[in-house]
Structure formats: structure tokens, C-alpha cells
Design a protein around this motif. Structure first.
Motif, PDB file in Angstrom:
ATOM      1  N   ASP A 119       0.740  -1.113   0.059  1.00 33.51           N
ATOM      2  CA  ASP A 119       0.154  -0.168  -0.089  1.00 33.51           C
ATOM      3  C   ASP A 119       0.972   1.474  -0.509  1.00 33.51           C
ATOM      4  OD1 ASP A 119      -2.426   1.463  -0.039  1.00 33.51           O
ATOM      5  OD2 ASP A 119      -2.185   1.991   2.326  1.00 33.51           O
ATOM      6  N   ASP A 120       2.090   1.336   0.439  1.00 38.66           N
ATOM      7  CA  ASP A 120       2.605   2.335   0.855  1.00 38.66           C
ATOM      8  C   ASP A 120       3.554   2.468  -0.788  1.00 38.66           C
ATOM      9  OD1 ASP A 120       2.052   2.672   3.465  1.00 38.66           O
ATOM     10  OD2 ASP A 120       4.299   1.981   3.866  1.00 38.66           O
ATOM     11  N   LEU A 121       3.828   1.776  -1.303  1.00 35.87           N
ATOM     12  CA  LEU A 121       4.617   1.622  -2.789  1.00 35.87           C
ATOM     13  C   LEU A 121       3.773   1.644  -3.660  1.00 35.87           C
ATOM     14  CD1 LEU A 121       6.781   0.560  -3.786  1.00 35.87           C
ATOM     15  CD2 LEU A 121       6.311  -1.469  -4.208  1.00 35.87           C
ATOM     16  N   VAL A 122       2.629   1.764  -3.411  1.00 38.95           N
ATOM     17  CA  VAL A 122       1.831   2.072  -3.995  1.00 38.95           C
ATOM     18  C   VAL A 122       1.704   3.584  -4.290  1.00 38.95           C
ATOM     19  CG1 VAL A 122      -0.689   1.974  -5.107  1.00 38.95           C
ATOM     20  CG2 VAL A 122       0.601  -0.132  -4.955  1.00 38.95           C
ATOM     21  N   LYS A 123       1.464   4.264  -2.792  1.00 38.40           N
ATOM     22  CA  LYS A 123       1.126   5.529  -2.840  1.00 38.40           C
ATOM     23  C   LYS A 123       2.192   6.409  -3.351  1.00 38.40           C
ATOM     24  CE  LYS A 123      -2.054   5.365   0.705  1.00 38.40           C
ATOM     25  NZ  LYS A 123      -2.078   5.455   2.580  1.00 38.40           N
ATOM     26  N   ALA A 124       3.630   5.511  -3.390  1.00 33.72           N
ATOM     27  CA  ALA A 124       4.542   6.088  -3.201  1.00 33.72           C
ATOM     28  C   ALA A 124       4.841   6.616  -4.742  1.00 33.72           C
ATOM     29  CB  ALA A 124       5.768   5.852  -2.609  1.00 33.72           C
ATOM     30  N   LEU A 125       4.592   5.506  -5.339  1.00 30.54           N
ATOM     31  CA  LEU A 125       3.971   5.706  -7.441  1.00 30.54           C
ATOM     32  C   LEU A 125       2.744   6.392  -7.687  1.00 30.54           C
ATOM     33  CD1 LEU A 125       4.768   1.726  -7.383  1.00 30.54           C
ATOM     34  CD2 LEU A 125       6.764   3.812  -8.458  1.00 30.54           C
ATOM     35  N   GLY A 126       1.964   6.969  -7.175  1.00 32.55           N
ATOM     36  CA  GLY A 126       1.210   8.230  -7.093  1.00 32.55           C
ATOM     37  C   GLY A 126      -0.277   7.875  -6.946  1.00 32.55           C
ATOM     38  N   SER A 127      -0.024   6.871  -6.641  1.00 31.33           N
ATOM     39  CA  SER A 127      -2.484   6.501  -6.218  1.00 31.33           C
ATOM     40  C   SER A 127      -2.686   7.433  -5.261  1.00 31.33           C
ATOM     41  CB  SER A 127      -2.294   4.920  -5.944  1.00 31.33           C
ATOM     42  OG  SER A 127      -3.209   5.094  -5.212  1.00 31.33           O
ATOM     43  N   ASP A 128      -3.426   8.289  -4.861  1.00 22.77           N
ATOM     44  CA  ASP A 128      -3.943   8.816  -3.843  1.00 22.77           C
ATOM     45  C   ASP A 128      -4.580   8.186  -3.112  1.00 22.77           C
ATOM     46  OD1 ASP A 128      -3.448  11.309  -5.616  1.00 22.77           O
ATOM     47  OD2 ASP A 128      -5.328  10.597  -7.010  1.00 22.77           O
ATOM     48  N   THR A 129      -5.462   7.063  -2.807  1.00 18.50           N
ATOM     49  CA  THR A 129      -5.879   6.281  -1.522  1.00 18.50           C
ATOM     50  C   THR A 129      -5.046   5.438  -1.806  1.00 18.50           C
ATOM     51  OG1 THR A 129      -7.136   5.448  -3.950  1.00 18.50           O
ATOM     52  CG2 THR A 129      -7.940   7.358  -2.865  1.00 18.50           C
ATOM     53  N   GLY A 130      -4.083   5.315  -2.865  1.00 14.72           N
ATOM     54  CA  GLY A 130      -3.571   3.502  -2.274  1.00 14.72           C
ATOM     55  C   GLY A 130      -4.291   2.126  -2.915  1.00 14.72           C
ATOM     56  N   ILE A 131      -3.978   0.891  -2.221  1.00 13.78           N
ATOM     57  CA  ILE A 131      -4.748  -0.272  -2.524  1.00 13.78           C
ATOM     58  C   ILE A 131      -4.950  -0.974  -1.051  1.00 13.78           C
ATOM     59  CG2 ILE A 131      -2.429  -1.346  -2.600  1.00 13.78           C
ATOM     60  CD1 ILE A 131      -3.868  -2.743  -5.051  1.00 13.78           C
ATOM     61  N   SER A 132      -6.296  -1.530  -1.029  1.00 12.76           N
ATOM     62  CA  SER A 132      -6.627  -2.500  -0.152  1.00 12.76           C
ATOM     63  C   SER A 132      -6.426  -3.611  -0.422  1.00 12.76           C
ATOM     64  CB  SER A 132      -8.476  -2.132  -0.001  1.00 12.76           C
ATOM     65  OG  SER A 132      -8.077  -2.999  -0.817  1.00 12.76           O
ATOM     66  N   LYS A 133      -5.768  -3.888   1.489  1.00 11.77           N
ATOM     67  CA  LYS A 133      -4.700  -5.703   1.688  1.00 11.77           C
ATOM     68  C   LYS A 133      -5.789  -6.670   1.009  1.00 11.77           C
ATOM     69  CE  LYS A 133      -5.818  -5.025   5.944  1.00 11.77           C
ATOM     70  NZ  LYS A 133      -5.330  -5.785   7.463  1.00 11.77           N
ATOM     71  N   SER A 134      -7.543  -6.271   0.414  1.00 14.55           N
ATOM     72  CA  SER A 134      -7.778  -6.790  -0.005  1.00 14.55           C
ATOM     73  C   SER A 134      -7.834  -7.551  -1.165  1.00 14.55           C
ATOM     74  CB  SER A 134      -9.510  -6.953   0.116  1.00 14.55           C
ATOM     75  OG  SER A 134     -10.255  -5.807  -0.187  1.00 14.55           O
ATOM     76  N   GLU A 135      -7.580  -5.866  -2.485  1.00 11.12           N
ATOM     77  CA  GLU A 135      -7.352  -5.673  -3.473  1.00 11.12           C
ATOM     78  C   GLU A 135      -5.461  -6.785  -3.498  1.00 11.12           C
ATOM     79  OE1 GLU A 135      -7.358  -4.097  -7.487  1.00 11.12           O
ATOM     80  OE2 GLU A 135      -9.095  -4.242  -5.897  1.00 11.12           O
ATOM     81  N   VAL A 136      -5.121  -6.936  -2.903  1.00 10.37           N
ATOM     82  CA  VAL A 136      -3.969  -7.079  -3.067  1.00 10.37           C
ATOM     83  C   VAL A 136      -3.750  -8.656  -2.760  1.00 10.37           C
ATOM     84  CG1 VAL A 136      -1.345  -7.423  -1.916  1.00 10.37           C
ATOM     85  CG2 VAL A 136      -2.443  -4.970  -2.223  1.00 10.37           C
ATOM     86  N   SER A 137      -4.518  -8.785  -2.129  1.00 10.34           N
ATOM     87  CA  SER A 137      -5.154 -10.324  -2.407  1.00 10.34           C
ATOM     88  C   SER A 137      -5.307 -11.075  -3.430  1.00 10.34           C
ATOM     89  CB  SER A 137      -5.420 -10.603  -1.017  1.00 10.34           C
ATOM     90  OG  SER A 137      -5.203 -10.653   0.374  1.00 10.34           O
ATOM     91  N   ARG A 138      -6.438 -10.307  -4.042  1.00  9.53           N
ATOM     92  CA  ARG A 138      -6.853 -11.055  -4.987  1.00  9.53           C
ATOM     93  C   ARG A 138      -6.195 -10.541  -6.391  1.00  9.53           C
ATOM     94  NH1 ARG A 138      -8.437  -9.503  -9.393  1.00  9.53           N
ATOM     95  NH2 ARG A 138      -8.275  -6.749  -8.649  1.00  9.53           N
ATOM     96  N   ILE A 139      -5.364  -9.524  -6.404  1.00 11.34           N
ATOM     97  CA  ILE A 139      -4.465  -9.682  -7.159  1.00 11.34           C
ATOM     98  C   ILE A 139      -3.675 -10.751  -6.948  1.00 11.34           C
ATOM     99  CG2 ILE A 139      -2.160  -8.471  -8.285  1.00 11.34           C
ATOM    100  CD1 ILE A 139      -4.037  -5.748  -7.463  1.00 11.34           C
ATOM    101  N   CYS A 140      -2.703 -11.088  -5.833  1.00 17.43           N
ATOM    102  CA  CYS A 140      -1.940 -12.549  -5.951  1.00 17.43           C
ATOM    103  C   CYS A 140      -2.591 -13.281  -5.679  1.00 17.43           C
ATOM    104  CB  CYS A 140      -1.464 -12.494  -4.075  1.00 17.43           C
ATOM    105  SG  CYS A 140      -0.558 -10.499  -4.372  1.00 17.43           S
ATOM    106  N   GLY A 141      -4.018 -13.485  -5.602  1.00 12.92           N
ATOM    107  CA  GLY A 141      -4.331 -14.770  -5.299  1.00 12.92           C
ATOM    108  C   GLY A 141      -4.554 -15.070  -6.914  1.00 12.92           C
ATOM    109  N   ASP A 142      -4.927 -14.532  -7.768  1.00  4.66           N
ATOM    110  CA  ASP A 142      -4.643 -14.014  -9.761  1.00  4.66           C
ATOM    111  C   ASP A 142      -3.646 -15.139  -9.808  1.00  4.66           C
ATOM    112  OD1 ASP A 142      -7.581 -13.472  -9.497  1.00  4.66           O
ATOM    113  OD2 ASP A 142      -7.211 -11.585 -10.585  1.00  4.66           O
TER     114      ASP A 142
END
Length: 161
Positions: A119-142
Motif C-alpha cells: 500500500d505504501d509503495l502504491v501511494k509512493a508511485l502516485g496513487s492518491d488512495t493506495g490499495i486495500s489489503k483485499s485488493e492486494v490479496s485478490r491480485i496475488c490470488g490470481d
């Protein structure tokens, strides 16, 4: 679809007062929105408020969609239809991050980075809202499903002596 005079004035003012990244974000948001509206018009068979023989549906407002890119969060409006469905082909369903950030998230997961650090990395790359734990889990589940399918694939033993 041409920009209205007021929209052009607002865009000009934001270009004068914004930094370079904000200009890119605003331009990307506007271009994507125009492409979505053009695709909706083609899908429906008529522009907003236009009456034609080829019309297949009617618009019924918009739903908000945030797309996270390296230029920042883009706020897009997806047209809703009274009957039927429409989703723009340039966006992927249930994915709110662009391909570049998706690759960064996968890379961080492979290296064992925690979801909070992602989440901190995504914010550092330009995201205003970051990314939720569930979104990271879903992406990694894929990714996990893809790796499992790769490991369980049948081997072609004729290729090996």
C-alpha cells in the motif's frame, strides 16, 4: 465528442496552475472519459439525447469508477443503461489499478513484501488512495492460481529424450 467552452476554460486554468504530473493526470482522465462516452454512444446507437432508429438502449446516469495509475487516481464515470449492461472495453472488470501498478504489486508479492508495505509503495508511485489489503490479496490470488495451473500442466515427454 468536442469539449464545451466551460470545460476548455477549466482545463486551461488547471494547466496553468498545475504541476507536470497533474497535467498528465487531468489529460489522461479526460481522454479516457471521452473514449468511454464514445464507446457508449456506439454501443447504444445514439449520442446523449439523440433520437435515432438504430438506438438499442437509453442512458440512465453514470456510476463512478476510480482507476489508479502512476499519474494518480483517475475518477471516471461509466454510463449506466436503463436496460442491459455496458462496460468499456478499455477497462478491465474488477481491476482498479493499471497494468504498470499491477506488475509492481505482483513483483512485491513475489519478494515477500507485506500488504501494508505494498500500500505504501502504491501511494509512493502516485496513487492518491493506495490499495486495500483485499485488493492486494485478490491480485496475488490470481497469480497463485496461474502458478498452480502452470505447475499442474501436463508435460510433453516427447520433447525430451
Amino acid at each position: 465528442m468536442a469539449l464545451a467552452h466551460d470545460d476548455l476554460l477549466r482545463l486551461l486554468e488547471s494547466l496553468r496552475s498545475a504541476d507536470g504530473l497533474e497535467i498528465v493526470r487531468a489529460a489522461a482522465e479526460r481522454v479516457l472519459q471521452e473514449l468511454i462516452e464514445a464507446e457508449a454512444t456506439q454501443h447504444i446507437g445514439a449520442a446523449w439525447g439523440e433520437h435515432t432508429e438504430t438506438r438499442t438502449a437509453y442512458r440512465n446516469g453514470h456510476r463512478e469508477r476510480t482507476l489508479t495509475t502512476q499519474a494518480g487516481d483517475l475518477e471516471l464515470a461509466i454510463p449506466k443503461l436503463r436496460a442491459g449492461t455496458f462496460f468499456p472495453s478499455l477497462l478491465e472488470r474488477r481491476r482498479r489499478v493499471d497494468q504498470a501498478l499491477y506488475a509492481v504489486i505482483i513483483e512485491a508479492y513475489v519478494h515477500g513484501v507485506s500488504t501494508r508495505s505494498v500500500d505504501d509503495l502504491v501511494k509512493a508511485l502516485g496513487s492518491d488512495t493506495g490499495i486495500s489489503k483485499s485488493e492486494v490479496s485478490r491480485i496475488c490470488g490470481d497469480l497463485d492460481e496461474s502458478l498452480t495451473a502452470f505447475r499442474n500442466r501436463p508435460l510433453d515427454h516427447s520433447r525430451f529424450p
